[in-house]
Design a protein around this motif. Structure first.
Motif: not given
Ligand SMILES: CC(=O)N[C@@H]([C@@H](O)[C@H](O)[C@H](O)CO)[C@@H](O)CC(=O)C(=O)O
Length: 303
Positions: A73-91
């Protein structure tokens, strides 16, 4: 999807550790408060500067949670979710969506050299796992994978893809991605050394690892670009580059150097995780000089 909330100066958030090297909630809040006080438009959490590749999935989730609790609510939040496996990135992507992040982003898969078809599938599975907008992260110098404009166009067929954070060095790449995407798409300048050039060539915003060390200078450069005062913006860029080159010339890693600059400003976010190297005894005097350089540049440019 409006891209307005993604414009401006978005520091790549630093990993905040306690004295034992574990994720520190209190120190994460300190960095959040410092950046909020500086007036930046958002933060990019868990990317290269966030040392994501040296953290476990649980640690990365914890960091995403701490930042969301402090800055939502104070600023824009972007999460980097890249991980070695697709499974972890999706989680991680689902976790960030549950926390209320504004957008997701991910590097391409690392280690194995994969064909475009696999990279496309990897990004698409992350994108399809939540309703959030998605920002592709192109950083060939660390991942070994170069995003082409043709794959970019194909990814843009998914309306959730709102842009690309481009960290490759040629400013031409920024212009080409903007040209391919058009008005609805946002390109983020990645290399801080050419922030002004990137903005002039089509980047609508910047996400950078050195912004936290000198947010005032980047905010001022961004304002000057928006007002068409390119020569003055270029002069700030030149001073910024002297500072970045000094940070990159330390014995310790640039990240360790920036964390020490922050400590001198009263924000203790701990050190860096091995194998990144900490600053040396000789670096202390060099960092004194860097802090002076930043302060002098801020005065000189009215930042
Ligand atoms: C390779 C690298 O770390 N590039 C940085 C730059 O901000 C970089 O630190 C800066 O240009 C100094 O070289 C960013 O593009 C990466 C970034 O913002 C992040 O994900 O932390």
């Amino acid at each position: 999807m409006s891209i307005a909330k993604f414009q401006g100066i978005i520091p790549a958030f630093y990993a905040c550790y306690d004295d034992k090297g574990d994720i520190s909630e209190a120190r994460t809040y300190e960095l959040c408060d410092y950046l909020h006080g500086k007036g930046v438009q958002g933060v990019y959490v868990g990317g290269s500067s966030g040392e994501c590749i040296y953290q476990s999935l649980e640690e990365r989730k914890a960091v995403l949670g701490h930042v969301a609790r402090r800055l939502q609510g104070k600023m824009t939040l972007i999460a980097h979710v890249g991980a070695p496996s697709t499974r972890d990135s999706v989680e991680l992507a689902k976790h960030a969506a549950d926390l209320g992040y504004d957008a997701l982003s991910a590097i391409p898969p690392i280690y194995f050299k994969l064909p475009d078809s696999a990279v496309y599938r990897y990004w698409s599975e992350i994108i399809d796992s939540t309703p959030l907008p998605f920002i592709i992260y192109n950083i060939p110098q660390t991942t070994g994978y170069t995003l082409t404009t043709s794959l970019f166009r194909k990814l843009l067929e998914n309306p959730k893809v709102i842009g690309v954070k481009n960290s490759s060095m040629p400013v031409l790449d920024i212009e080409r991605f903007k040209n391919a995407g058009g008005d609805e798409v946002i390109v983020f300048n990645g290399p801080d050394e050419q922030f002004v050039a990137g903005r002039i060539m089509g980047a609508g915003a910047g996400i950078g690892g050195t912004y936290s060390a000198m947010p005032e200078l980047f905010l001022q450069a961004d304002k000057l670009v928006r007002n068409g005062r390119f020569a003055e913006a270029g002069a700030i860029q030149s001073d910024i580059n002297d500072i970045i080159i000094a940070l990159c010339s330390l014995d310790g890693s640039m990240y360790a150097g920036i964390k020490e600059v922050l400590r001198r400003r009263g924000v203790n976010v701990g050190g860096v995780r091995s194998p990144l190297e900490d600053i040396s005894g000789e670096d202390a005097a060099r960092i004194d000089a860097i802090v002076r350089q930043i302060d002098e540049a801020a005065v000189k440019h009215g930042a």
